[in-house]
Design a protein around this motif. Structure first.
Motif, PDB file in Angstrom:
ATOM      1  N   PHE A 167     -10.523 -18.508 -30.118  1.00  0.00           N
ATOM      2  CA  PHE A 167     -11.844 -18.948 -29.454  1.00  0.00           C
ATOM      3  C   PHE A 167     -12.260 -18.213 -28.247  1.00  0.00           C
ATOM      4  CE2 PHE A 167     -14.416 -22.265 -27.323  1.00  0.00           C
ATOM      5  CZ  PHE A 167     -15.399 -21.973 -27.715  1.00  0.00           C
ATOM      6  N   ALA A 168     -11.176 -18.316 -27.462  1.00  0.00           N
ATOM      7  CA  ALA A 168     -11.189 -17.739 -26.105  1.00  0.00           C
ATOM      8  C   ALA A 168     -11.634 -16.101 -26.291  1.00  0.00           C
ATOM      9  CB  ALA A 168      -9.996 -17.941 -25.216  1.00  0.00           C
ATOM     10  N   LYS A 169     -10.915 -15.353 -27.313  1.00  0.00           N
ATOM     11  CA  LYS A 169     -11.158 -13.931 -27.388  1.00  0.00           C
ATOM     12  C   LYS A 169     -12.632 -13.853 -27.855  1.00  0.00           C
ATOM     13  CE  LYS A 169      -9.026 -10.143 -30.125  1.00  0.00           C
ATOM     14  NZ  LYS A 169      -7.808  -9.819 -31.045  1.00  0.00           N
ATOM     15  N   ARG A 170     -13.068 -14.817 -28.864  1.00  0.00           N
ATOM     16  CA  ARG A 170     -14.626 -14.742 -29.182  1.00  0.00           C
ATOM     17  C   ARG A 170     -15.277 -14.941 -28.125  1.00  0.00           C
ATOM     18  NH1 ARG A 170     -12.253 -17.602 -33.669  1.00  0.00           N
ATOM     19  NH2 ARG A 170     -13.359 -19.594 -32.944  1.00  0.00           N
ATOM     20  N   GLN A 171     -15.114 -15.868 -27.293  1.00  0.00           N
ATOM     21  CA  GLN A 171     -15.858 -15.882 -26.018  1.00  0.00           C
ATOM     22  C   GLN A 171     -15.936 -14.677 -25.114  1.00  0.00           C
ATOM     23  OE1 GLN A 171     -13.497 -19.338 -24.567  1.00  0.00           O
ATOM     24  NE2 GLN A 171     -15.530 -20.540 -24.481  1.00  0.00           N
ATOM     25  N   LEU A 172     -14.895 -14.083 -24.950  1.00  0.00           N
ATOM     26  CA  LEU A 172     -14.822 -12.768 -24.171  1.00  0.00           C
ATOM     27  C   LEU A 172     -15.741 -11.757 -24.840  1.00  0.00           C
ATOM     28  CD1 LEU A 172     -11.163 -12.985 -22.823  1.00  0.00           C
ATOM     29  CD2 LEU A 172     -13.428 -13.459 -21.441  1.00  0.00           C
ATOM     30  N   THR A 173     -15.532 -11.531 -26.095  1.00  0.00           N
ATOM     31  CA  THR A 173     -16.164 -10.663 -26.759  1.00  0.00           C
ATOM     32  C   THR A 173     -17.643 -10.891 -26.631  1.00  0.00           C
ATOM     33  OG1 THR A 173     -14.629 -10.358 -28.534  1.00  0.00           O
ATOM     34  CG2 THR A 173     -16.796  -9.692 -29.067  1.00  0.00           C
ATOM     35  N   TRP A 174     -18.108 -12.303 -26.723  1.00  0.00           N
ATOM     36  CA  TRP A 174     -19.508 -12.709 -26.663  1.00  0.00           C
ATOM     37  C   TRP A 174     -20.103 -12.158 -25.270  1.00  0.00           C
ATOM     38  CZ3 TRP A 174     -23.240 -15.230 -29.814  1.00  0.00           C
ATOM     39  CH2 TRP A 174     -24.427 -15.735 -29.142  1.00  0.00           C
TER      40      TRP A 174
ATOM     41  N   PRO B   1     -13.865 -17.851 -20.654  1.00  0.00           N
ATOM     42  CA  PRO B   1     -13.192 -18.483 -21.621  1.00  0.00           C
ATOM     43  C   PRO B   1     -12.769 -19.630 -21.090  1.00  0.00           C
ATOM     44  CG  PRO B   1     -11.817 -16.673 -20.496  1.00  0.00           C
ATOM     45  CD  PRO B   1     -13.248 -16.711 -19.784  1.00  0.00           C
ATOM     46  N   THR B   2     -12.362 -20.617 -22.397  1.00  0.00           N
ATOM     47  CA  THR B   2     -11.998 -21.898 -22.187  1.00  0.00           C
ATOM     48  C   THR B   2     -10.818 -21.873 -21.418  1.00  0.00           C
ATOM     49  OG1 THR B   2     -11.453 -23.955 -23.387  1.00  0.00           O
ATOM     50  CG2 THR B   2     -10.605 -21.792 -24.211  1.00  0.00           C
ATOM     51  N   ALA B   3     -10.711 -23.192 -20.336  1.00  0.00           N
ATOM     52  CA  ALA B   3      -9.478 -23.434 -19.757  1.00  0.00           C
ATOM     53  C   ALA B   3      -9.361 -22.432 -18.444  1.00  0.00           C
ATOM     54  CB  ALA B   3      -8.295 -23.332 -20.447  1.00  0.00           C
ATOM     55  N   ILE B   4     -10.308 -21.605 -18.202  1.00  0.00           N
ATOM     56  CA  ILE B   4     -10.347 -20.641 -16.988  1.00  0.00           C
ATOM     57  C   ILE B   4     -10.694 -21.307 -15.741  1.00  0.00           C
ATOM     58  CG2 ILE B   4     -12.756 -19.983 -17.115  1.00  0.00           C
ATOM     59  CD1 ILE B   4      -9.549 -17.752 -16.663  1.00  0.00           C
ATOM     60  N   GLY B   5     -11.458 -22.543 -15.505  1.00  0.00           N
ATOM     61  CA  GLY B   5     -11.755 -23.150 -14.355  1.00  0.00           C
ATOM     62  C   GLY B   5     -13.183 -23.160 -13.977  1.00  0.00           C
ATOM     63  N   LYS B   6     -14.048 -23.249 -15.104  1.00  0.00           N
ATOM     64  CA  LYS B   6     -15.232 -22.979 -14.922  1.00  0.00           C
ATOM     65  C   LYS B   6     -15.738 -24.674 -14.435  1.00  0.00           C
ATOM     66  CE  LYS B   6     -16.288 -22.376 -19.319  1.00  0.00           C
ATOM     67  NZ  LYS B   6     -14.976 -21.972 -19.820  1.00  0.00           N
ATOM     68  N   THR B   7     -15.320 -25.524 -14.767  1.00  0.00           N
ATOM     69  CA  THR B   7     -15.888 -26.933 -14.060  1.00  0.00           C
ATOM     70  C   THR B   7     -15.737 -27.006 -12.796  1.00  0.00           C
ATOM     71  OG1 THR B   7     -15.439 -28.063 -16.376  1.00  0.00           O
ATOM     72  CG2 THR B   7     -15.599 -29.330 -14.370  1.00  0.00           C
ATOM     73  N   LYS B   8     -14.598 -26.576 -12.060  1.00  0.00           N
ATOM     74  CA  LYS B   8     -14.172 -26.669 -10.823  1.00  0.00           C
ATOM     75  C   LYS B   8     -15.275 -25.844 -10.074  1.00  0.00           C
ATOM     76  CE  LYS B   8     -10.375 -26.091  -7.622  1.00  0.00           C
ATOM     77  NZ  LYS B   8     -10.820 -24.952  -6.689  1.00  0.00           N
TER      78      LYS B   8
ATOM     79  N   ILE C 145      -2.374 -15.025 -18.837  1.00  0.00           N
ATOM     80  CA  ILE C 145      -2.577 -16.061 -18.033  1.00  0.00           C
ATOM     81  C   ILE C 145      -3.879 -17.187 -18.949  1.00  0.00           C
ATOM     82  CG2 ILE C 145      -3.889 -16.782 -15.990  1.00  0.00           C
ATOM     83  CD1 ILE C 145      -2.939 -14.428 -14.591  1.00  0.00           C
ATOM     84  N   ILE C 146      -4.654 -16.513 -19.479  1.00  0.00           N
ATOM     85  CA  ILE C 146      -5.600 -17.349 -20.249  1.00  0.00           C
ATOM     86  C   ILE C 146      -5.087 -18.219 -21.038  1.00  0.00           C
ATOM     87  CG2 ILE C 146      -7.498 -17.381 -21.487  1.00  0.00           C
ATOM     88  CD1 ILE C 146      -8.500 -14.827 -20.323  1.00  0.00           C
ATOM     89  N   TYR C 147      -4.037 -17.522 -22.095  1.00  0.00           N
ATOM     90  CA  TYR C 147      -3.342 -18.049 -23.101  1.00  0.00           C
ATOM     91  C   TYR C 147      -2.259 -19.101 -22.634  1.00  0.00           C
ATOM     92  CZ  TYR C 147      -5.120 -14.476 -26.197  1.00  0.00           C
ATOM     93  OH  TYR C 147      -5.814 -13.760 -27.127  1.00  0.00           O
TER      94      TYR C 147
END
Length: 307
Positions: free
Chosen positions: A267-274, A12-19, A202-204
């Motif tokens: 949006f983050a919730k929809r990402q996790l559903t996907w 999900p967005t803002a979780i730290g994927k880029t790092k 935490i995500i929120y």
């Protein structure tokens, strides 16, 4: 003979994927392909939380700010360009890292693109006219009638995705969902997918803080510059849509920011559903140690090489 391996980082967005993607790229001496469709556009830098200059300098990145909002750029275009680039990168290295929160764009690289029939461009034109004159509601209701399965699975707040599903359903006479997940072209590489997760609270909290940081960095000013082009497809996205309503005088700034936070959480919730549909994702807590991730990936690489 060693196999070529794409290491895909999702979550999900803002979780730290880029790092994590940068750490993986440095570990494997690899380059990074971004599969975040919002970060393709050079005019949208602050509001998409694209990698900053220091992050971009930490590892070679591709598909970051390489297009203009004035260009038509589809998931099919991305597939064609990214697969061509992967062929070039794999000629130099056995590993490439892909990162992004756009599930469709990640999947199109790892699984291939669903094939749809050609439909008349007049259908899309008519649907866009309805969107312009009557809003998104009639289109959402129409899709529910024509293809309830797609209505329950796609992001109905995204006019581009909604209109795409409708034009195929109308033009072909068959539900858009009936064309999904058919046999696709096999990729000449293996994929190991790493997912980052955390408790929803935490995500929120991370999302709320990220929005505040983007506002502090000048997102409102960025939206003002983009305001004359607000009808473009690229700008029909969370963050900009809310600020455009503020600039239209419909909302005050405080409310617009609260709506950005709320819609980003959705949006983050929809990402996790996907992502939950993909049983192959290896999930890690967002606070995991690098050593744990590298150890698990090394084991997966051995398994892939022995297949």
């Amino acid at each position: 003979m060693s196999k070529k391996i794409l290491i895909s980082v999702v979550g999900p967005t803002a979780i730290g994927k880029t790092k994590l993607a940068i750490e993986l790229a440095n570990h494997f001496n690899a380059e990074i392909i971004s599969a975040d469709s919002r970060q393709f556009f050079k005019e949208m830098q602050i509001g998409t939380a694209a990698p900053n200059s220091q992050e971009l300098a930490s590892a070679p990145h591709h598909f970051i700010h390489h297009k203009s909002i004035h260009e038509n750029y589809s998931v099919g275009d991305f597939e064609k360009e990214a697969i061509a680039l992967l062929s070039h990168l794999f000629a130099k290295n056995d590993y490439v890292v892909m990162v992004g929160g756009s599930g469709l764009y990640s999947d199109v690289i790892t699984k291939g693109l669903d094939k749809f029939p050609n439909v008349s461009p007049d259908i899309r034109k008519n649907l866009n006219e309805i969107l312009k004159k009557e809003g998104i509601g009639p289109l959402q209701r129409q899709l529910k009638v024509l293809d309830e399965k797609s209505s329950n699975s796609i992001d109905l707040a995204n006019p581009h995705r909604l209109i795409r599903a409708l034009e195929v359903s109308i033009g072909s006479g068959k539900p858009y969902s009936s064309f999904l997940n058919k046999d696709k072209e096999k990729r000449p590489f293996k994929t190991i997918t790493i997912g980052l997760q955390a408790d929803r609270s935490i995500i929120y909290d991370r999302i709320n803080k990220r929005v505040e940081i983007m506002i502090d960095k000048g997102m409102v000013e960025e939206a003002k510059k983009l305001y004359p082009h607000r009808i473009l497809n690229a700008l029909q996205t969370v963050g900009y849509k809310e600020l455009f309503r503020y600039l239209d005088g419909e909302w005050d700034l405080e409310f617009a920011i609260s709506e950005i936070k709320k819609n980003t959480r959705r949006f983050a919730k929809r990402q996790l559903t996907w992502y939950r549909k993909n049983q192959d994702i290896i999930w890690f807590d967002f606070n995991m140690s690098k050593a744990d991730v590298f150890q698990k990936i090394d084991k997966e690489i051995i398994t892939v090489q022995n297949e």
